[in-house]
Design an enzyme around this catalytic site. Sequence first.
Site, short mmCIF file in Angstrom:
data_model
loop_
_atom_site.label_atom_id
_atom_site.label_comp_id
_atom_site.label_asym_id
_atom_site.label_seq_id
_atom_site.Cartn_x
_atom_site.Cartn_y
_atom_site.Cartn_z
N HIS A 110 8.78 26.74 19.82
CA HIS A 110 7.54 26.24 20.41
C HIS A 110 7.54 24.72 20.43
CE1 HIS A 110 3.62 26.03 21.89
NE2 HIS A 110 2.97 25.89 20.75
N CYS B 82 8.45 24.86 25.60
CA CYS B 82 7.42 24.53 26.58
C CYS B 82 7.18 23.03 26.63
CB CYS B 82 6.11 25.24 26.24
SG CYS B 82 6.20 27.04 26.33
#
Length: 729
Positions: free
Chosen positions: A311, A360
């Site tokens: 992440h 991301c």
Amino acid sequence: MSEPVRSTPGSLPLSRLAEPLLRRLSELLDRAAPGKGWRDLAQRAGSRGRVRLSPLDLEQCSLKVLEPEGSPSWSLLKLLGDRGCTVVELVEFLQALEHTEALQCLSHSGIKIVVQPDSQAVLSGQVVKLCCWATGHPFVHYQWFKQEKEVPHGNSPELVLNPVNVNDSGFYICRVNSESSFVFSRWARLEVCDLQGTSHGSLIGLPENKLRICIQPQPQNLTVGDALVLECGAVGNPIPHYQWFRNGFPLANGSKNVYMVTYADVEHQGTYWCHVFNDREDQDSKKIEVIIDLQEQSNHRPVGLLYYAGHGYENYGNSFMVPIDAPNPYRSANCLCVQNILKLMQEKETGLNVFLLDMCRKRNEYDDTILILDALKVTANIVFGYATCQGAEAFEIQQSGLANGIFMKFLKDRLLEDKKITVLLDEVAEDMGKCHLTKGKQALEIRSSLSEKRALTDPIQQTASSAESLARNLQWAKAHELPESMYLEFKCGVQIQLGFAAEFSNVMIIYTRIVKKPPEIVVCRAYVTDFALDLDVDPKEANKGTPEETGSYLVSKDLPKHCLYTRLSSLQKLREHLIFTVCLHYEYPGIEDTMDERKEVNVGKPLIAKLGLHHGFKNNNCVQTCCMANNPFHNQIESSPVAAKYYVPSHCQPNSCPGTYHPNRICSDSIRQPETCSCNGTSRVLPSRHEVLNYSPPVEKSNVPVETTDDTVELEFLLSDNLRFSEQQ
């Protein structure tokens, strides 16, 4: 009546097989499992244009079950024989059906090899003779093979190479045929020592087969980072074995005639020699000195390479990697900034910096902090490969309990290509663009200031060793120690090899291979079970016929074939010794019950489990505990190809292979979008990296050892299947 034709085994008609053998084959086919019976054989045979079978033929065979001792298989074999089917064709059909019992029935014979070929090491230019003598009824034929290829004119009991040259080196085997039966000799290894430009007068006149060293190791003066290569060559029969020593101690990886260290460091300095021996004699080479200069060559520039999967987010042009124990919501103070890592790399005066970020890049709405970072140096040779565009999400594919980012899925297919980094990433971007699953959602972004032709396959260099790097290298070495391959003997006479390979420092492949089986046992299978609950082992994915079926792709080409493979992950969680059970299932002909034997095996603490990392796991601030650039281990890591290159061991194995990173992830309750990936036709779940809570920044080694062997036992197993059914010319 026409005169019988004396046929070679390759053209022997099926109708010429003895009736007892045909009866035995019929019994096996009549009671065969689905997919291996007489109808399946008929379908295979009917696919051959020369052997045509009509529906009426099959119906007549089927009606034989109505007769008191009728057999559909017997009728089919007779029919095939009348249509001109040969023994070799029948063998090919049975091989396609994987009907092991029937194949063994055909290969059983009264052939007896009375003289086996010997392995030997010789000088180029000599006359070499490999012998294989056999008896059999009514007569025997010979065919020699080198590896899997027939030796031209190798149809005699003696294979003579006159004169022999280095191209003749390799493994040889002889196939002996009699009528429809055949057996193989044992493998013979031939090593040819070439003494180009040197005198070997001292070897002239020696008794044949005498053990003598003909190539002596030479002194070495090296610089840190150079490759250390020492060679020792010997001739003799039986074939010589080698053991290298440094300062009086045997070297763990020094059992071949060439000893190599890809990256020499000060610890490799010392006095070397090689002990050469066989069953009859032994001899030591001359002792030589290896000197390592601490001053690196001026053109050696260290490389910074970071791969991260997990992440992340991007605010105001800065990229942040989020630790697994970051608070929710998290902010920049809880994360590791990629630009700060680049600054640390530049301080080391790295010649190349590569960032591969599989995360991301959406904005973190909970973080409005604007970081004021120290200015980065204006340097060339910086490459960023972002899994997705700015402001977009990166997705991952989940299958069989494993998760891969879309970026890594395509990157690992090209990881070892010797191409300029930007060219390689461009091709990865094109591959990703063909994946319908992420079209319009994710596209690779590349940023580069590359001013040289640099590739991911460039040799790795590091600066002179410091106390810190030596300690780190020691930990790296401990975290990549594999259990030694072992052989297990069972009461029934079966012997299996239990082997090990490392995919990452916390992921190990266990494989089992049958190396010896008594002829009275028709089927046997060895598998592993009863693993500790700490490990991530899915029984449904264990003991598979290929490494790929277990989820292992990176080391599959280096593993031996014809084994059962099991992939163990999360070895960092292992608190005690790794203890498991090896189960052997086997069957005797005519007995329906399967026999079982079990052995418990203790292989200690393999790979990263040796470091006992679980003792220090704490949920402190991640920036201080698990994300610092000089901390090489983490409680949730699997090694990546990038972080590994950031800390290169001083003793990489020459046969090691790069790894990649598959993080173990636990996903949130956020809504996912199940879709079908057209990449390889399998249905998968596609969560966003934004939903993933469990990920880790890898900072480990890429060059991982793969335990392999080149002994004749393994080669016999690997090659015999290919030779067994090749037709004699």
